[in-house]
Design an enzyme around this catalytic site. Structure first.
Site, PDB file in Angstrom:
ATOM      1  N   GLN A  23       0.868  -1.379  -0.069  1.00  0.00           N
ATOM      2  CA  GLN A  23       0.028  -0.004   0.008  1.00  0.00           C
ATOM      3  C   GLN A  23       0.778   1.224   0.033  1.00  0.00           C
ATOM      4  O   GLN A  23       0.291   2.230  -0.250  1.00  0.00           O
ATOM      5  CB  GLN A  23      -0.767  -0.034   1.292  1.00  0.00           C
ATOM      6  CG  GLN A  23      -1.942  -1.155   1.127  1.00  0.00           C
ATOM      7  CD  GLN A  23      -3.013  -1.015   2.240  1.00  0.00           C
ATOM      8  OE1 GLN A  23      -2.647  -1.846   3.377  1.00  0.00           O
ATOM      9  NE2 GLN A  23      -4.071  -0.234   2.126  1.00  0.00           N
ATOM     10  N   ARG A  85       3.884  -0.298  12.916  1.00  0.00           N
ATOM     11  CA  ARG A  85       3.372  -1.284  12.604  1.00  0.00           C
ATOM     12  C   ARG A  85       3.626  -1.345  11.029  1.00  0.00           C
ATOM     13  O   ARG A  85       2.922  -0.373  10.354  1.00  0.00           O
ATOM     14  CB  ARG A  85       2.207  -1.931  12.936  1.00  0.00           C
ATOM     15  CG  ARG A  85       1.728  -3.135  12.351  1.00  0.00           C
ATOM     16  CD  ARG A  85       0.359  -3.389  12.695  1.00  0.00           C
ATOM     17  NE  ARG A  85      -0.095  -4.971  12.100  1.00  0.00           N
ATOM     18  CZ  ARG A  85      -1.056  -5.191  11.159  1.00  0.00           C
ATOM     19  NH1 ARG A  85      -1.624  -3.980  10.892  1.00  0.00           N
ATOM     20  NH2 ARG A  85      -1.171  -6.180  10.394  1.00  0.00           N
ATOM     21  N   HIS A 129       1.202  -9.151   4.497  1.00  0.00           N
ATOM     22  CA  HIS A 129      -0.010  -8.249   4.690  1.00  0.00           C
ATOM     23  C   HIS A 129      -0.219  -8.604   2.965  1.00  0.00           C
ATOM     24  O   HIS A 129      -0.168  -7.564   2.273  1.00  0.00           O
ATOM     25  CB  HIS A 129       0.394  -6.999   4.980  1.00  0.00           C
ATOM     26  CG  HIS A 129      -0.804  -6.075   5.321  1.00  0.00           C
ATOM     27  ND1 HIS A 129      -1.180  -5.467   6.304  1.00  0.00           N
ATOM     28  CD2 HIS A 129      -2.081  -5.867   4.558  1.00  0.00           C
ATOM     29  CE1 HIS A 129      -2.348  -4.807   6.468  1.00  0.00           C
ATOM     30  NE2 HIS A 129      -2.754  -4.901   5.376  1.00  0.00           N
ATOM     31  N   GLU A 175      -5.012 -10.387   8.821  1.00  0.00           N
ATOM     32  CA  GLU A 175      -6.563 -10.570   8.436  1.00  0.00           C
ATOM     33  C   GLU A 175      -6.432 -12.000   7.387  1.00  0.00           C
ATOM     34  O   GLU A 175      -6.677 -11.876   6.408  1.00  0.00           O
ATOM     35  CB  GLU A 175      -7.007  -9.446   7.556  1.00  0.00           C
ATOM     36  CG  GLU A 175      -6.729  -8.306   8.652  1.00  0.00           C
ATOM     37  CD  GLU A 175      -7.718  -7.118   7.909  1.00  0.00           C
ATOM     38  OE1 GLU A 175      -8.069  -6.994   6.809  1.00  0.00           O
ATOM     39  OE2 GLU A 175      -7.788  -6.113   8.850  1.00  0.00           O
ATOM     40  N   ASN A 314      -7.582  -6.232  14.020  1.00  0.00           N
ATOM     41  CA  ASN A 314      -7.840  -4.912  13.085  1.00  0.00           C
ATOM     42  C   ASN A 314      -9.132  -4.747  13.375  1.00  0.00           C
ATOM     43  O   ASN A 314     -10.201  -5.821  13.020  1.00  0.00           O
ATOM     44  CB  ASN A 314      -7.386  -5.132  11.822  1.00  0.00           C
ATOM     45  CG  ASN A 314      -5.888  -5.480  11.489  1.00  0.00           C
ATOM     46  OD1 ASN A 314      -5.335  -5.044  12.518  1.00  0.00           O
ATOM     47  ND2 ASN A 314      -5.551  -5.665  10.274  1.00  0.00           N
ATOM     48  N   TYR A 316     -12.832  -1.856  12.774  1.00  0.00           N
ATOM     49  CA  TYR A 316     -13.190  -0.412  12.477  1.00  0.00           C
ATOM     50  C   TYR A 316     -14.386   0.060  12.835  1.00  0.00           C
ATOM     51  O   TYR A 316     -14.794   1.232  12.840  1.00  0.00           O
ATOM     52  CB  TYR A 316     -13.051  -0.213  11.186  1.00  0.00           C
ATOM     53  CG  TYR A 316     -11.537  -0.443  10.490  1.00  0.00           C
ATOM     54  CD1 TYR A 316     -10.952  -1.509  10.312  1.00  0.00           C
ATOM     55  CD2 TYR A 316     -10.878   0.782  10.059  1.00  0.00           C
ATOM     56  CE1 TYR A 316      -9.367  -1.579   9.939  1.00  0.00           C
ATOM     57  CE2 TYR A 316      -9.463   0.893   9.606  1.00  0.00           C
ATOM     58  CZ  TYR A 316      -8.772  -0.514   9.410  1.00  0.00           C
ATOM     59  OH  TYR A 316      -7.567  -0.592   9.066  1.00  0.00           O
ATOM     60  N   GLU A 380      -4.868  -2.170  13.919  1.00  0.00           N
ATOM     61  CA  GLU A 380      -5.451  -1.269  13.019  1.00  0.00           C
ATOM     62  C   GLU A 380      -6.841  -0.845  13.510  1.00  0.00           C
ATOM     63  O   GLU A 380      -7.529  -1.569  14.031  1.00  0.00           O
ATOM     64  CB  GLU A 380      -5.805  -1.843  11.623  1.00  0.00           C
ATOM     65  CG  GLU A 380      -4.574  -2.163  10.619  1.00  0.00           C
ATOM     66  CD  GLU A 380      -4.730  -2.579   9.262  1.00  0.00           C
ATOM     67  OE1 GLU A 380      -5.907  -2.315   8.837  1.00  0.00           O
ATOM     68  OE2 GLU A 380      -3.943  -3.496   9.048  1.00  0.00           O
TER      69      GLU A 380
HETATM   70  C1  GBH Z   1      -7.635  -3.328   6.702  1.00  0.00           C
HETATM   71  O1  GBH Z   1      -9.037  -4.465   6.583  1.00  0.00           O
HETATM   72  C2  GBH Z   1      -6.817  -3.666   5.932  1.00  0.00           C
HETATM   73  O2  GBH Z   1      -5.533  -4.542   6.889  1.00  0.00           O
HETATM   74  C3  GBH Z   1      -5.809  -2.612   5.288  1.00  0.00           C
HETATM   75  O3  GBH Z   1      -4.830  -2.902   4.532  1.00  0.00           O
HETATM   76  C4  GBH Z   1      -6.972  -1.620   4.725  1.00  0.00           C
HETATM   77  O4  GBH Z   1      -6.240  -0.660   4.138  1.00  0.00           O
HETATM   78  C5  GBH Z   1      -7.665  -1.135   5.859  1.00  0.00           C
HETATM   79  O5  GBH Z   1      -8.456  -2.187   6.356  1.00  0.00           O
HETATM   80  C6  GBH Z   1      -8.638  -0.322   5.292  1.00  0.00           C
HETATM   81  O6  GBH Z   1      -9.624  -0.762   4.480  1.00  0.00           O
HETATM   82  O7  GBH Z   1     -16.017  -3.670   0.200  1.00  0.00           O
HETATM   83  O8  GBH Z   1     -17.680  -4.377   1.387  1.00  0.00           O
HETATM   84  O9  GBH Z   1     -16.600  -5.947   0.375  1.00  0.00           O
HETATM   85  C7  GBH Z   1      -9.969  -4.433   7.212  1.00  0.00           C
HETATM   86  C8  GBH Z   1     -11.026  -5.365   6.723  1.00  0.00           C
HETATM   87  C9  GBH Z   1     -11.541  -5.815   4.688  1.00  0.00           C
HETATM   88  C10 GBH Z   1     -12.666  -4.353   5.841  1.00  0.00           C
HETATM   89  C11 GBH Z   1     -12.172  -5.508   3.202  1.00  0.00           C
HETATM   90  C12 GBH Z   1     -13.597  -3.929   4.456  1.00  0.00           C
HETATM   91  C13 GBH Z   1     -14.012  -4.642   2.169  1.00  0.00           C
HETATM   92  C14 GBH Z   1     -15.587  -4.687   2.479  1.00  0.00           C
HETATM   93  N1  GBH Z   1     -11.462  -4.808   5.567  1.00  0.00           N
HETATM   94  N2  GBH Z   1     -13.607  -5.081   3.582  1.00  0.00           N
HETATM   95  S1  GBH Z   1     -16.414  -4.753   0.799  1.00  0.00           S
END
Ligand code: GBH
Length: 479
Positions: A23, A85, A129, A175, A314, A316, A380
């Site tokens: 990334q 990290r 990753h 993940e 991780n 959110y 995260e």
């Molecule tokens: C993290 O994953 C990653 O570790 C990191 O690299 C990334 O930049 C960060 O999230 C922010 O996204 O589009 O509805 O299919 C967190 C888990 C995985 C949650 C992918 C959202 C896509 C959902 N994420 N997921 S969807």
């Protein structure tokens, strides 16, 4: 507030920011790096004519951190981080045969890690990753084959030998649920395999994610075994895995929805966490997947069980859960943000899957600690501000990320309450991300950084959220 009431985070608490190699690094061929599955996926769509990445971009340049790493270290310092990290690019660390150490690549990472340590920033290193060397995918199908296990372990060994004197916090995999399901189920992430033929020419979504998950778990477990057997005594670090998921709450109090919450936890965390921390699969996952869920041998179970020193998470957002979904990776549950009375959990992010809800973060930390009985590392946590990418890069709006500041205010409050009121043993907190960067299938349209990156000039500008976290770290972490 009296002086006794501040600095409530425990001694040695790691606080800082997170990123991942693909990334941010760019420079895909520098110092002998060769392609990973993400280079392939971004350049050759799995099905001709499809666009795997929303803006048709790739990580070829990203934030150019391969060249701008000194600037990044200065940002970390400026933000008061005591830890960082980041992940290593497997295909920069080994040669194109997928095995031999690549001296040039190792030298580059070594210089970077030395700089961090010199600046008083502890490196927390993720080995994987999502960027599997393409050569291993071509050779035997990558994560689909058990052959990947010894290759991952030998890569891990190279890293422990090269960096283990300086690195005391290792994360094997980032993940594995996402790798398995997005890579081999939906086909929305590399290597883009899926039964959905509009996305992928190859793949079987009903079996491959479960096979891949098994090899991920074994790779993690045997790498940890190696660290414990051969490196821990002299290097003295800790090693574990990072899983991802949300806080799940019942949509209402009907028994089906209350039960669906446990199924949600089992499918998202337990599929990986129960084997690793408890030594068996969750009953609900076994029931749902049946004999498509490959078991481990007795010898393998011994290596898998107890193979993580901490619970890396991780996270959110939070979700309201209802029974009756169709998708088995999630335990056939439905998730949403809208309560029965029509209100929503919190502020909507630019991505559909994220709303702010700090109280859920507090609850999740407690749940993971109680269930898995290990120190929790938040590896995260972060927010994408709505329409942030349409703001002009010259103006001040791009650094006034009010919704992200509000998010971090809410989540740091949840963190502090988990630690000081609920007694949860949280030992690390990394905000995602240090920089705006290549957001996988979203490309550069979605920004998660506390630093604004102008992708034309690569200029970095600290956002208000970086200042908020800097002050919060100052007030709450012990020096
Ligand atoms: C993290 O994953 C990653 O570790 C990191 O690299 C990334 O930049 C960060 O999230 C922010 O996204 O589009 O509805 O299919 C967190 C888990 C995985 C949650 C992918 C959202 C896509 C959902 N994420 N997921 S969807």
């Amino acid at each position: 507030m009296s002086s006794q009431e501040i600095h409530q985070l425990p001694q040695g608490f790691l606080h800082g920011f997170a990123t991942a190699a693909y990334q941010i690094e760019g420079s895909p061929t520098a110092v002998g790096r060769h392609p990973s599955v993400w280079d392939t996926y971004t350049h050759i769509p799995p099905v001709p004519g499809t666009r795997p990445i929303a803006d048709s971009s790739s990580g070829d340049v990203a934030t150019d951190s391969f060249n701008r790493w000194r600037t990044d270290v200065q940002l970390l310092k400026e933000y008061g981080a005591n830890a960082y990290r980041f992940s290593l690019s497997w295909s920069r660390v080994v040669k194109e045969d997928g095995k031999t150490p690549n001296v040039e690549g190792i030298k580059w990472y070594r210089a970077f890690i030395e700089e961090l340590v010199k600046e008083g920033i502890k490196p927390a290193v993720t080995l994987y990753h999502w960027d599997l060397p393409q050569v291993l995918h071509d050779r035997y199908g990558g994560w689909l084959s058990r052959d990947v296990v010894p290759d991952f372990v030998s890569y891990a060994k190279i890293c422990f030998e090269a960096f283990g004197d300086l690195v005391k916090h290792w994360i094997t995999l980032n993940e594995p649920w996402i790798v398995s399901v997005h890579g081999y189920g939906y086909g929305t992430f590399a290597p883009g395999r899926s039964s959905d033929r509009t996305r992928s020419a190859e793949g079987d979504s009903t079996t491959e994610p479960f096979i891949v998950a098994r090899h991920l778990i074994l790779s993690h477990a045997y790498a940890v075994k190696l660290y414990r057997d051969e490196f821990h005594a002299t290097q003295g670090g800790v090693i574990g895995i990072t899983l991802d998921g949300s806080w799940y709450m019942p949509y209402d109090d009907t028994p089906e929805n209350v039960e669906a919450v446990q199924t949600a936890f089992d499918s998202r965390f337990g599929w990986f966490a129960d084997p690793i921390y408890k030594g068996h699969y969750p009953a609900s996952v076994k029931k749902l997947i049946g004999d498509r869920l490959p078991d481990f041998s007795e010898e393998e179970w011994k290596v898998v069980k107890g193979s993580s020193d901490f619970f890396g998470v991780n996270t959110y957002t939070s979700n309201l859960v209802q029974s009756g979904g169709s998708e088995e990776y999630n335990g056939k549950i439905k998730t949403g943000f809208i309560r029965p009375d029509g209100t929503q959990l919190g502020t909507q992010a630019h991505v559909s899957w994220l709303q702010t809800y700090g109280p859920g973060f507090r609850q999740l930390l407690g749940y993971l600690y109680k269930t898995y009985k290990k120190p929790v590392y938040v590896t995260e946590n972060g927010f994408a501000v709505k329409d942030e990418n349409s703001l002009s890069s010259d103006g001040d709006d791009v650094v006034n990320d009010t919704d992200r500041v509000a998010y971090y205010r809410d989540y740091t409050k949840g963190l502090l309450e988990a630690v000081t009121i609920d007694g949860v043993d949280v030992q690390a907190y990394f905000a995602w991300s240090l920089l705006d960067n290549f957001e996988w299938a979203e490309g550069y349209r979605v920004r998660f950084g506390v630093t604004y990156v102008n992708y034309e000039t690569q200029e970095r500008r600290p956002k208000a959220s970086s200042k908020f976290l800097k002050e919060w770290f100052e007030q709450h972490a012990q020096a």
